[in-house]
Design a protein around this motif. Structure first.
Motif, short mmCIF file in Angstrom:
data_model
loop_
_atom_site.label_atom_id
_atom_site.label_comp_id
_atom_site.label_asym_id
_atom_site.label_seq_id
_atom_site.Cartn_x
_atom_site.Cartn_y
_atom_site.Cartn_z
N LEU A 185 43.00 26.02 -65.28
CA LEU A 185 41.98 27.01 -64.96
C LEU A 185 41.98 27.32 -63.47
CD1 LEU A 185 38.92 25.79 -67.06
CD2 LEU A 185 40.86 27.19 -67.75
N ILE A 186 41.87 28.60 -63.18
CA ILE A 186 41.66 29.04 -61.80
C ILE A 186 40.20 29.44 -61.69
CG2 ILE A 186 42.37 30.62 -59.99
CD1 ILE A 186 44.59 28.75 -60.95
N PHE A 187 39.49 28.75 -60.82
CA PHE A 187 38.05 28.96 -60.67
C PHE A 187 37.75 29.97 -59.59
CE2 PHE A 187 35.71 25.72 -63.13
CZ PHE A 187 36.76 24.98 -63.61
N GLY A 188 36.66 30.69 -59.78
CA GLY A 188 36.09 31.46 -58.69
C GLY A 188 35.36 30.52 -57.73
N LYS A 189 34.88 31.08 -56.64
CA LYS A 189 34.20 30.27 -55.62
C LYS A 189 32.80 29.85 -56.03
CE LYS A 189 36.73 31.92 -51.61
NZ LYS A 189 36.64 32.57 -50.27
N GLY A 190 32.29 30.44 -57.09
CA GLY A 190 30.97 30.06 -57.55
C GLY A 190 29.89 30.96 -56.99
N THR A 191 28.84 31.11 -57.77
CA THR A 191 27.66 31.86 -57.34
C THR A 191 26.49 30.89 -57.33
OG1 THR A 191 28.43 33.94 -58.26
CG2 THR A 191 26.06 33.72 -57.90
N LYS A 192 25.94 30.66 -56.15
CA LYS A 192 24.80 29.75 -56.04
C LYS A 192 23.53 30.53 -56.29
CE LYS A 192 22.81 26.11 -53.21
NZ LYS A 192 22.92 25.32 -51.98
N LEU A 193 22.90 30.23 -57.40
CA LEU A 193 21.70 30.95 -57.82
C LEU A 193 20.46 30.13 -57.50
CD1 LEU A 193 20.22 33.20 -59.41
CD2 LEU A 193 20.63 31.86 -61.48
N SER A 194 19.51 30.78 -56.86
CA SER A 194 18.24 30.15 -56.56
C SER A 194 17.14 31.03 -57.13
CB SER A 194 18.07 29.97 -55.06
OG SER A 194 16.79 29.45 -54.76
N GLU A 204 37.69 36.34 -58.31
CA GLU A 204 36.66 36.63 -57.32
C GLU A 204 35.31 36.81 -57.99
OE1 GLU A 204 39.48 38.89 -54.03
OE2 GLU A 204 37.76 39.91 -54.89
N GLN A 205 34.36 36.07 -57.49
CA GLN A 205 33.00 36.19 -57.99
C GLN A 205 32.14 36.86 -56.94
OE1 GLN A 205 32.81 31.82 -59.81
NE2 GLN A 205 30.81 32.82 -59.92
N ASN A 206 31.19 37.61 -57.41
CA ASN A 206 30.16 38.10 -56.50
C ASN A 206 28.87 38.35 -57.25
OD1 ASN A 206 29.76 41.26 -56.87
ND2 ASN A 206 31.93 40.78 -57.17
N PRO A 207 27.76 38.11 -56.58
CA PRO A 207 27.69 37.60 -55.21
C PRO A 207 27.96 36.10 -55.16
CG PRO A 207 25.49 37.77 -56.13
CD PRO A 207 26.44 38.31 -57.19
N LEU A 208 28.16 35.56 -53.97
CA LEU A 208 28.34 34.13 -53.82
C LEU A 208 27.00 33.41 -53.72
CD1 LEU A 208 31.38 33.98 -51.37
CD2 LEU A 208 31.37 33.93 -53.87
N PHE A 209 26.01 34.13 -53.25
CA PHE A 209 24.66 33.57 -53.15
C PHE A 209 23.71 34.58 -53.75
CE2 PHE A 209 25.64 29.94 -50.59
CZ PHE A 209 26.75 30.32 -49.86
N LEU A 210 22.76 34.08 -54.51
CA LEU A 210 21.83 34.98 -55.17
C LEU A 210 20.46 34.33 -55.21
CD1 LEU A 210 21.18 37.49 -56.80
CD2 LEU A 210 22.16 36.39 -58.82
N SER A 211 19.51 34.96 -54.58
CA SER A 211 18.14 34.48 -54.60
C SER A 211 17.32 35.45 -55.43
CB SER A 211 17.58 34.39 -53.17
OG SER A 211 16.27 33.87 -53.20
N MET A 212 16.74 34.93 -56.49
CA MET A 212 16.02 35.79 -57.42
C MET A 212 14.59 35.32 -57.55
SD MET A 212 18.59 35.95 -60.66
CE MET A 212 17.51 37.01 -61.58
N GLN A 213 13.76 36.23 -57.94
CA GLN A 213 12.40 35.85 -58.31
C GLN A 213 12.35 35.60 -59.80
OE1 GLN A 213 9.69 38.87 -56.63
NE2 GLN A 213 8.87 37.10 -55.53
N GLU A 214 11.48 34.71 -60.20
CA GLU A 214 11.30 34.46 -61.62
C GLU A 214 10.92 35.77 -62.32
OE1 GLU A 214 8.48 31.23 -62.06
OE2 GLU A 214 10.14 29.89 -62.57
N GLY A 215 11.47 35.91 -63.52
CA GLY A 215 11.15 37.09 -64.32
C GLY A 215 12.08 38.27 -64.12
N LYS A 216 12.91 38.21 -63.08
CA LYS A 216 13.81 39.33 -62.80
C LYS A 216 15.13 39.17 -63.54
CE LYS A 216 11.15 41.37 -59.73
NZ LYS A 216 10.55 42.71 -59.99
N ASN A 217 15.86 40.28 -63.62
CA ASN A 217 17.20 40.30 -64.23
C ASN A 217 18.25 40.48 -63.15
OD1 ASN A 217 15.73 40.38 -66.63
ND2 ASN A 217 15.90 42.60 -66.78
N TYR A 218 19.40 39.88 -63.41
CA TYR A 218 20.51 40.11 -62.47
C TYR A 218 21.83 39.81 -63.16
CZ TYR A 218 22.13 41.12 -57.79
OH TYR A 218 22.69 41.73 -56.70
#
Lengths: 110, 115
Positions: free
Chosen positions: A98-107, A5-19
């Motif tokens: 390999l068993i994959f997680g659903k992926g985290t889409k990073l923007s 299990e991955q989380n989050p599945l969607f992640l919208s970040m601003q440039e310069g930030k950490n996550y």
């Protein structure tokens, strides 16, 4: 049955930030992978983590593995637009299966 | 840098037709795999192949699927009678279990569209 299990599945970040992206898995494994996938493209290997406490860094990405907690993290430092992609963790069940997680889409936005 | 190559990059077929997807793994690798990814979803293991036989296969890999390594370099995935739900990106992968990290190297994928 191993679950990843991955989380989050969607992640919208601003440039310069950490996550941090988290990857939890349900049974013992001694090998965990992180992959990057751009839209319509293949899977690019980022990190292979082989043991408890393993930490690897490449540029703005750092991955760690805690086999006791069955947790891996992918930390992004000072994000830039070029890091926008989908990130998958994958746990090795039996060599190469390999068993994959659903992926985290990073923007990453300016 | 050595890489896994796949052909075709995109194939469109009619339901019920046979499809063969081809892969050339990295030359000194011993273990070969097929994975698939339905659009927008996660990557799923299909089958692993070692020493000219299937090592493991998933529930997805039913009797409609087969793999072979006909000539020592190519590794093929055959779908005997395609269904609409077989539409996906199919990735071939290989690794060398002797030494190294056992890291899996993936090809660029073959997109299969079943109409």
């Amino acid at each position: 049955e191993l679950k990843v299990e991955q989380n989050p599945l969607f992640l919208s970040m601003q440039e310069g930030k950490n996550y941090t992206i988290y990857c939890n898995y349900s049974t013992t494994s001694d090998r965990l992978y992180w992959y990057r996938q751009d839209p319509g493209k293949s899977l690019e290997s980022l990190f292979v983590l082989l043991s408890n406490g393993a930490v690897k860094q490449e540029g703005r990405l750092m991955a760690s593995l805690d086999t006791k907690a069955r947790l891996s993290t992918l930390h992004i430092t000072a994000a830039v637009h070029d890091l926008s992609a989908t990130y998958f963790c994958a746990v090795d069940m039996v060599r190469g299966n390999l068993i994959f997680g659903k992926g985290t889409k990073l923007s990453v936005k300016p | 840098e050595p890489e896994v190559t796949q052909t075709p990059s995109h194939q469109v077929t009619q339901m019920g037709q046979e499809v063969i997807l081809r892969c050339v793994p990295i030359s000194n690798h011993l273990y070969f795999y097929w994975y698939r990814q339905i659009l927008g979803q996660k990557v799923e293991f299909l089958v692993s192949f070692y020493n000219n036989e299937i090592s493991e296969k998933s529930e997805i890999f039913d009797d409609q699927f087969s793999v072979e390594r006909p000539d020592g370099s190519n590794f093929t995935l055959k779908i005997r009678s395609t269904k609409l739900e077989d539409s996906a990106m199919y990735f071939c992968a290989s690794h060398n279990a002797r030494g190294g990290t056992g890291e899996l190297f993936f090809g660029e994928g073959s997109r299969l569209t079943v109409l």
